[in-house]
Design an enzyme around this catalytic site. Sequence first.
Site, PDB file in Angstrom:
ATOM      1  N   ASN A   9       0.661  -1.327  -0.002  1.00 21.66           N
ATOM      2  CA  ASN A   9       0.070  -0.124  -0.022  1.00 21.66           C
ATOM      3  C   ASN A   9       0.911   1.289  -0.183  1.00 21.66           C
ATOM      4  OD1 ASN A   9      -1.845   1.985   0.553  1.00 21.66           O
ATOM      5  ND2 ASN A   9      -2.181   1.519   2.503  1.00 21.66           N
ATOM      6  N   LYS A  11       0.359   4.236  -0.744  1.00 21.44           N
ATOM      7  CA  LYS A  11      -0.321   5.635  -0.077  1.00 21.44           C
ATOM      8  C   LYS A  11      -0.115   6.630  -0.741  1.00 21.44           C
ATOM      9  CE  LYS A  11      -0.276   3.395   4.502  1.00 21.44           C
ATOM     10  NZ  LYS A  11       0.001   3.618   5.970  1.00 21.44           N
ATOM     11  N   HIS A  96      -9.495   1.728   4.258  1.00 20.96           N
ATOM     12  CA  HIS A  96      -8.484   1.771   4.896  1.00 20.96           C
ATOM     13  C   HIS A  96      -8.795   2.898   6.074  1.00 20.96           C
ATOM     14  CE1 HIS A  96      -4.480   3.034   6.034  1.00 20.96           C
ATOM     15  NE2 HIS A  96      -4.037   2.012   5.543  1.00 20.96           N
ATOM     16  N   GLU A  98      -6.977   5.270   7.110  1.00 19.60           N
ATOM     17  CA  GLU A  98      -6.718   6.580   6.833  1.00 19.60           C
ATOM     18  C   GLU A  98      -8.247   7.201   6.074  1.00 19.60           C
ATOM     19  OE1 GLU A  98      -2.865   5.676   5.172  1.00 19.60           O
ATOM     20  OE2 GLU A  98      -2.189   5.384   6.822  1.00 19.60           O
ATOM     21  N   GLU A 168      -6.121  -4.233  10.454  1.00 18.73           N
ATOM     22  CA  GLU A 168      -5.019  -3.162  10.399  1.00 18.73           C
ATOM     23  C   GLU A 168      -5.186  -2.472  12.002  1.00 18.73           C
ATOM     24  OE1 GLU A 168      -2.584  -2.446   6.681  1.00 18.73           O
ATOM     25  OE2 GLU A 168      -4.289  -0.859   6.667  1.00 18.73           O
ATOM     26  N   GLY A 174       2.132   2.579  10.670  1.00 19.56           N
ATOM     27  CA  GLY A 174       3.001   3.696  10.382  1.00 19.56           C
ATOM     28  C   GLY A 174       3.895   3.999  11.534  1.00 19.56           C
ATOM     29  N   SER A 214       2.905  -1.678  10.354  1.00 13.22           N
ATOM     30  CA  SER A 214       4.278  -1.939  10.362  1.00 13.22           C
ATOM     31  C   SER A 214       5.026  -3.354  10.249  1.00 13.22           C
ATOM     32  CB  SER A 214       4.852  -1.393  11.911  1.00 13.22           C
ATOM     33  OG  SER A 214       4.506  -0.038  12.019  1.00 13.22           O
TER      34      SER A 214
HETATM   35  P1  PGA Z   1       2.558   0.551   7.504  1.00 16.55           P
HETATM   36  O1  PGA Z   1       1.362   0.813   6.788  1.00 16.55           O
HETATM   37  O2  PGA Z   1       2.944  -0.741   7.006  1.00 16.55           O
HETATM   38  O3  PGA Z   1       3.250   1.687   7.223  1.00 16.55           O
HETATM   39  O4  PGA Z   1       2.188   0.482   8.815  1.00 16.55           O
HETATM   40  C1  PGA Z   1       0.346  -0.448   6.629  1.00 16.55           C
HETATM   41  C2  PGA Z   1      -1.043   0.197   6.195  1.00 16.55           C
HETATM   42  O5  PGA Z   1      -1.557   0.988   6.385  1.00 16.55           O
HETATM   43  O6  PGA Z   1      -1.784  -0.394   5.135  1.00 16.55           O
END
Ligand code: PGA
Length: 252
Positions: A9, A11, A96, A98, A168, A174, A214
């Site tokens: 992903n 982003k 997601h 976000e 998630e 992140g 992460s």
């Molecule tokens: P990350 O993001 O691996 O940077 O924690 C995962 C995601 O938001 O899908």
Amino acid sequence: MPKTIMAANWKMNMTNSEAKAFIKEFKEKVEGLDNGVQIVICAPFTALAKLAKKTRETNIAIGAENMYFEEKGAYTGEISAAMLVDIGVQYVILGHSERRTIFGESDELINKKVKQALNTGLTPIICVGENLEERKADKVADIVCNQVRAAFAGLTSDEAAKCVVAYEPIWAIGTGEVATPEQANEACGMVRSTLSELYGAEMAENATIQYGGSMNGSNAAELVAREHINGGLIGGAALKVDEFTKMIESVK
Ligand code: PGA
């Protein structure tokens, strides 16, 4: 047996030129890799056409990070499922955290997007997960099960069987803070039992449920080795060719 899917992903990262450089190098690294893992790269809209073209007839599938549920029309700034399919996109991340928190996407909106994605032939990767406050208040099961129920509302079992779910936990996205394999497996197990309640044991046993938050080259194998974790949805670590390749190679 669920398919193991390792999905990047990206982003809001990677210009078109950066995406082009990434895919050239990445393709060579994973070419001929035969461990049964489906590789997916979910990228910004601007990079999708090029990525889809460059990965045609390879072991890499391309996904979008969002879409709108209407077929077409006066929705300035939105992208339809048909536009994605037309350029060779096969997957789409929906719901997601976000999108839910920054852009205010509701469970109802996400459900509409899931339906339209399926109607158009895209595979939705549906994201669910609790925030830190909710985890501390012991609400993980409530949040995760309710989000799954809402996203799958009104889907037939044939449609549901085409969906991927990514668990998630928001506090692990992140942040460098990873759910322990036990925590991740437990929550992915909750997703599976909700699917089982809705669609029966056989459908649930075959559903791909990913962990995201992460995940990196050092923890992917241990997480994906757990019973209910069938791959990962990877943000930061999937922006680096070597790291993402290592993760894919390390899981079965
Ligand atoms: P990350 O993001 O691996 O940077 O924690 C995962 C995601 O938001 O899908």
